[in-house]
Design a protein around this motif. Structure first.
Motif, PDB file in Angstrom:
ATOM      1  N   LYS A  27       0.826  -1.209   0.000  1.00  0.00           N
ATOM      2  CA  LYS A  27       0.000   0.000   0.000  1.00  0.00           C
ATOM      3  C   LYS A  27       0.861   1.259   0.000  1.00  0.00           C
ATOM      4  O   LYS A  27       0.532   2.233  -0.678  1.00  0.00           O
ATOM      5  CB  LYS A  27      -0.934  -0.018   1.211  1.00  0.00           C
ATOM      6  N   ILE A  28       1.940   1.233   0.737  1.00  0.00           N
ATOM      7  CA  ILE A  28       2.842   2.395   0.780  1.00  0.00           C
ATOM      8  C   ILE A  28       3.489   2.617  -0.579  1.00  0.00           C
ATOM      9  O   ILE A  28       3.585   3.755  -1.055  1.00  0.00           O
ATOM     10  CB  ILE A  28       3.915   2.219   1.877  1.00  0.00           C
ATOM     11  N   ASP A  30       2.398   1.910  -3.470  1.00  0.00           N
ATOM     12  CA  ASP A  30       1.429   2.379  -4.463  1.00  0.00           C
ATOM     13  C   ASP A  30       0.349   3.185  -3.746  1.00  0.00           C
ATOM     14  O   ASP A  30      -0.849   2.966  -3.945  1.00  0.00           O
ATOM     15  CB  ASP A  30       0.832   1.171  -5.199  1.00  0.00           C
ATOM     16  N   PHE A  31       0.792   4.144  -2.941  1.00  0.00           N
ATOM     17  CA  PHE A  31      -0.105   4.857  -2.045  1.00  0.00           C
ATOM     18  C   PHE A  31      -1.189   5.638  -2.783  1.00  0.00           C
ATOM     19  O   PHE A  31      -2.348   5.635  -2.362  1.00  0.00           O
ATOM     20  CB  PHE A  31       0.674   5.785  -1.106  1.00  0.00           C
ATOM     21  N   GLU A  32      -0.832   6.299  -3.871  1.00  0.00           N
ATOM     22  CA  GLU A  32      -1.834   7.077  -4.608  1.00  0.00           C
ATOM     23  C   GLU A  32      -2.962   6.179  -5.100  1.00  0.00           C
ATOM     24  O   GLU A  32      -4.136   6.530  -4.985  1.00  0.00           O
ATOM     25  CB  GLU A  32      -1.190   7.810  -5.788  1.00  0.00           C
ATOM     26  N   ASN A  33      -2.600   5.031  -5.651  1.00  0.00           N
ATOM     27  CA  ASN A  33      -3.608   4.084  -6.125  1.00  0.00           C
ATOM     28  C   ASN A  33      -4.453   3.580  -4.958  1.00  0.00           C
ATOM     29  O   ASN A  33      -5.674   3.436  -5.088  1.00  0.00           O
ATOM     30  CB  ASN A  33      -2.937   2.923  -6.862  1.00  0.00           C
ATOM     31  N   PHE A  34      -3.835   3.302  -3.826  1.00  0.00           N
ATOM     32  CA  PHE A  34      -4.550   2.855  -2.642  1.00  0.00           C
ATOM     33  C   PHE A  34      -5.578   3.899  -2.217  1.00  0.00           C
ATOM     34  O   PHE A  34      -6.737   3.571  -1.938  1.00  0.00           O
ATOM     35  CB  PHE A  34      -3.551   2.557  -1.516  1.00  0.00           C
ATOM     36  N   GLN A  35      -5.187   5.171  -2.198  1.00  0.00           N
ATOM     37  CA  GLN A  35      -6.110   6.249  -1.841  1.00  0.00           C
ATOM     38  C   GLN A  35      -7.275   6.333  -2.829  1.00  0.00           C
ATOM     39  O   GLN A  35      -8.426   6.503  -2.422  1.00  0.00           O
ATOM     40  CB  GLN A  35      -5.385   7.595  -1.812  1.00  0.00           C
ATOM     41  N   VAL A  36      -6.970   6.218  -4.112  1.00  0.00           N
ATOM     42  CA  VAL A  36      -8.007   6.286  -5.144  1.00  0.00           C
ATOM     43  C   VAL A  36      -8.998   5.133  -4.972  1.00  0.00           C
ATOM     44  O   VAL A  36     -10.218   5.328  -5.074  1.00  0.00           O
ATOM     45  CB  VAL A  36      -7.374   6.272  -6.564  1.00  0.00           C
ATOM     46  N   GLN A  37      -8.485   3.935  -4.690  1.00  0.00           N
ATOM     47  CA  GLN A  37      -9.360   2.774  -4.518  1.00  0.00           C
ATOM     48  C   GLN A  37     -10.255   2.921  -3.293  1.00  0.00           C
ATOM     49  O   GLN A  37     -11.426   2.555  -3.329  1.00  0.00           O
ATOM     50  CB  GLN A  37      -8.528   1.500  -4.449  1.00  0.00           C
ATOM     51  N   ILE A  38      -9.707   3.466  -2.216  1.00  0.00           N
ATOM     52  CA  ILE A  38     -10.518   3.702  -1.013  1.00  0.00           C
ATOM     53  C   ILE A  38     -11.610   4.721  -1.322  1.00  0.00           C
ATOM     54  O   ILE A  38     -12.771   4.536  -0.952  1.00  0.00           O
ATOM     55  CB  ILE A  38      -9.634   4.209   0.161  1.00  0.00           C
ATOM     56  N   SER A  39     -11.261   5.787  -2.018  1.00  0.00           N
ATOM     57  CA  SER A  39     -12.255   6.823  -2.325  1.00  0.00           C
ATOM     58  C   SER A  39     -13.278   6.336  -3.349  1.00  0.00           C
ATOM     59  O   SER A  39     -14.382   6.872  -3.422  1.00  0.00           O
ATOM     60  CB  SER A  39     -11.585   8.109  -2.786  1.00  0.00           C
ATOM     61  N   ALA A  40     -12.951   5.303  -4.137  1.00  0.00           N
ATOM     62  CA  ALA A  40     -13.891   4.745  -5.118  1.00  0.00           C
ATOM     63  C   ALA A  40     -14.939   3.851  -4.463  1.00  0.00           C
ATOM     64  O   ALA A  40     -15.965   3.566  -5.067  1.00  0.00           O
ATOM     65  CB  ALA A  40     -13.136   3.954  -6.186  1.00  0.00           C
ATOM     66  N   SER A  41     -14.696   3.426  -3.241  1.00  0.00           N
ATOM     67  CA  SER A  41     -15.639   2.566  -2.544  1.00  0.00           C
ATOM     68  C   SER A  41     -16.786   3.404  -1.991  1.00  0.00           C
ATOM     69  O   SER A  41     -16.561   4.356  -1.243  1.00  0.00           O
ATOM     70  CB  SER A  41     -14.946   1.836  -1.394  1.00  0.00           C
ATOM     71  N   PRO A  42     -18.021   3.050  -2.323  1.00  0.00           N
ATOM     72  CA  PRO A  42     -19.149   3.815  -1.804  1.00  0.00           C
ATOM     73  C   PRO A  42     -19.262   3.745  -0.275  1.00  0.00           C
ATOM     74  O   PRO A  42     -19.778   4.664   0.350  1.00  0.00           O
ATOM     75  CB  PRO A  42     -20.369   3.171  -2.467  1.00  0.00           C
ATOM     76  N   LEU A  43     -18.726   2.690   0.312  1.00  0.00           N
ATOM     77  CA  LEU A  43     -18.792   2.542   1.768  1.00  0.00           C
ATOM     78  C   LEU A  43     -17.694   3.309   2.494  1.00  0.00           C
ATOM     79  O   LEU A  43     -17.843   3.654   3.666  1.00  0.00           O
ATOM     80  CB  LEU A  43     -18.695   1.062   2.139  1.00  0.00           C
ATOM     81  N   LEU A  44     -16.575   3.570   1.809  1.00  0.00           N
ATOM     82  CA  LEU A  44     -15.421   4.174   2.471  1.00  0.00           C
ATOM     83  C   LEU A  44     -15.118   5.592   2.019  1.00  0.00           C
ATOM     84  O   LEU A  44     -14.256   6.252   2.594  1.00  0.00           O
ATOM     85  CB  LEU A  44     -14.174   3.305   2.229  1.00  0.00           C
ATOM     86  N   PRO A  52      -6.722   5.544   4.563  1.00  0.00           N
ATOM     87  CA  PRO A  52      -5.522   4.868   4.039  1.00  0.00           C
ATOM     88  C   PRO A  52      -4.357   4.888   5.030  1.00  0.00           C
ATOM     89  O   PRO A  52      -3.691   3.874   5.233  1.00  0.00           O
ATOM     90  CB  PRO A  52      -5.185   5.651   2.772  1.00  0.00           C
ATOM     91  N   TYR A  53      -4.136   6.024   5.668  1.00  0.00           N
ATOM     92  CA  TYR A  53      -3.058   6.127   6.667  1.00  0.00           C
ATOM     93  C   TYR A  53      -3.361   5.237   7.864  1.00  0.00           C
ATOM     94  O   TYR A  53      -2.475   4.540   8.372  1.00  0.00           O
ATOM     95  CB  TYR A  53      -2.906   7.581   7.142  1.00  0.00           C
ATOM     96  N   ILE A  57      -1.058   2.121   9.320  1.00  0.00           N
ATOM     97  CA  ILE A  57      -0.513   2.237  10.682  1.00  0.00           C
ATOM     98  C   ILE A  57      -0.994   1.079  11.555  1.00  0.00           C
ATOM     99  O   ILE A  57      -0.205   0.468  12.284  1.00  0.00           O
ATOM    100  CB  ILE A  57      -0.879   3.608  11.302  1.00  0.00           C
ATOM    101  N   VAL A  58      -2.281   0.746  11.470  1.00  0.00           N
ATOM    102  CA  VAL A  58      -2.832  -0.351  12.276  1.00  0.00           C
ATOM    103  C   VAL A  58      -2.183  -1.679  11.888  1.00  0.00           C
ATOM    104  O   VAL A  58      -1.824  -2.479  12.756  1.00  0.00           O
ATOM    105  CB  VAL A  58      -4.375  -0.405  12.152  1.00  0.00           C
ATOM    106  N   GLU A  59      -2.006  -1.923  10.586  1.00  0.00           N
ATOM    107  CA  GLU A  59      -1.363  -3.168  10.145  1.00  0.00           C
ATOM    108  C   GLU A  59       0.053  -3.276  10.706  1.00  0.00           C
ATOM    109  O   GLU A  59       0.457  -4.340  11.181  1.00  0.00           O
ATOM    110  CB  GLU A  59      -1.337  -3.245   8.618  1.00  0.00           C
TER     111      GLU A  59
END
Length: 142
Positions: A27-28, A30-44, A52-53, A57-59
């Motif tokens: 995730k780190i 490819d962080f930009e892609n990770f952020q985009v995928q999170i924002s593409a989720s209607p639930l997230l 994303p951060y 951090i939790v992992e």
């Protein structure tokens, strides 16, 4: 048998350390892609600024807790909770959405959503087994 009760939580902890570190590093990298995928989720989407951060951090924190016998129980509880949340999220997505990108990173994102759900259910079961055995081994002496 007593040996297995100690080795299983240790082995499962190593598995989760590898899994969480691998996922966090992917995730780190490819962080930009990770952020985009999170924002593409209607639930997230509403949480896409900080989630994303938080996930990374939790992992990393859970992986660190799993590395030491004194904090392994907390790490296994964290693994169980995190995998339960991820599993619930995937199950909800499978019921409500189609063709969403996976934000897991690395080879995990190559899985189908159903494969991912089964993998996560397996991880939840592993964490429960390891946690139960770890609590038995770290409890009062027989």
């Amino acid at each position: 048998m007593k040996y297995l009760k100690k080795i299983i939580p240790f082995a499962v902890s190593i598995f989760f350390v590898i899994l969480f570190c691998y996922a966090a590093i992917s995730k780190i990298l490819d962080f930009e892609n990770f952020q985009v995928q999170i924002s593409a989720s209607p639930l997230l989407n509403a949480f896409s600024q900080f989630l994303p951060y938080t996930i990374i951090i939790v992992e990393v924190i859970i992986a660190g807790l799993l590395c030491y016998p004194k904090t392994r129980t907390i790490g296994l509880i964290g693994s169980f909770i995190l995998m339960l949340i991820f599993t619930g999220y995937i199950a909800l997505l499978l019921r409500t959405s189609k063709n969403l990108p996976c934000s897991c990173g690395g080879i995990l994102e190559k899985m189908s959503w159903n494969q991912h759900l089964y993998f996560n259910i397996g991880c939840v079961i592993l964490s429960v087994i390891a946690l139960g055995l770890n609590l038995k081994c770290s409890g009062p002496a027989d």
